[in-house]
Design a protein around this motif. Sequence first.
Motif, mmCIF file in Angstrom:
data_model
loop_
_atom_site.group_PDB
_atom_site.id
_atom_site.type_symbol
_atom_site.label_atom_id
_atom_site.label_comp_id
_atom_site.label_asym_id
_atom_site.label_seq_id
_atom_site.Cartn_x
_atom_site.Cartn_y
_atom_site.Cartn_z
ATOM 1 N N ARG A 25 9.374 25.799 0.243
ATOM 2 C CA ARG A 25 8.804 24.489 0.576
ATOM 3 C C ARG A 25 7.739 24.067 -0.422
ATOM 4 O O ARG A 25 7.758 22.936 -0.911
ATOM 5 C CB ARG A 25 8.226 24.496 1.992
ATOM 6 N N ASP A 26 6.826 24.961 -0.762
ATOM 7 C CA ASP A 26 5.751 24.611 -1.694
ATOM 8 C C ASP A 26 6.298 24.275 -3.082
ATOM 9 O O ASP A 26 5.860 23.316 -3.716
ATOM 10 C CB ASP A 26 4.734 25.744 -1.788
ATOM 11 N N ASP A 29 8.240 20.896 -2.847
ATOM 12 C CA ASP A 29 7.314 19.757 -2.761
ATOM 13 C C ASP A 29 6.713 19.444 -4.127
ATOM 14 O O ASP A 29 6.580 18.274 -4.500
ATOM 15 C CB ASP A 29 6.202 20.033 -1.753
ATOM 16 N N ARG A 30 6.363 20.468 -4.857
ATOM 17 C CA ARG A 30 5.797 20.263 -6.206
ATOM 18 C C ARG A 30 6.842 19.654 -7.137
ATOM 19 O O ARG A 30 6.541 18.761 -7.933
ATOM 20 C CB ARG A 30 5.294 21.585 -6.750
ATOM 21 N N ASP A 56 11.978 17.633 4.663
ATOM 22 C CA ASP A 56 11.476 16.654 3.702
ATOM 23 C C ASP A 56 11.376 17.188 2.279
ATOM 24 O O ASP A 56 11.087 16.432 1.355
ATOM 25 C CB ASP A 56 10.100 16.145 4.142
ATOM 26 N N SER A 57 11.618 18.485 2.102
ATOM 27 C CA SER A 57 11.397 19.114 0.800
ATOM 28 C C SER A 57 12.682 19.371 0.023
ATOM 29 O O SER A 57 12.739 19.175 -1.180
ATOM 30 C CB SER A 57 10.655 20.438 0.980
#
Length: 69
Positions: A25-26, A29-30, A56-57
């Motif tokens: 996820r992180d 998102d990036r 959403d990612s």
Amino acid sequence: MALQNNAKSIAFTYNEPTISPELIRDTADRALAYQLPCILVSNGYMSSDFLNLMRDSVKAVNIDLKSFR
């Protein structure tokens, strides 16, 4: 590296991505901040909690069938 090499997307594969949801996820998102979509290549065994976390990612999931009986 993905941007430097003009990648069109990032795929999480080889290791099952569902075992590291926070990292996926992180990172996704990036990447999305740079308009770089992320794709999971999975065995398809994932919880609804995992799917909700990725909603959403991650832009696509490829279910990779290695074997069956």
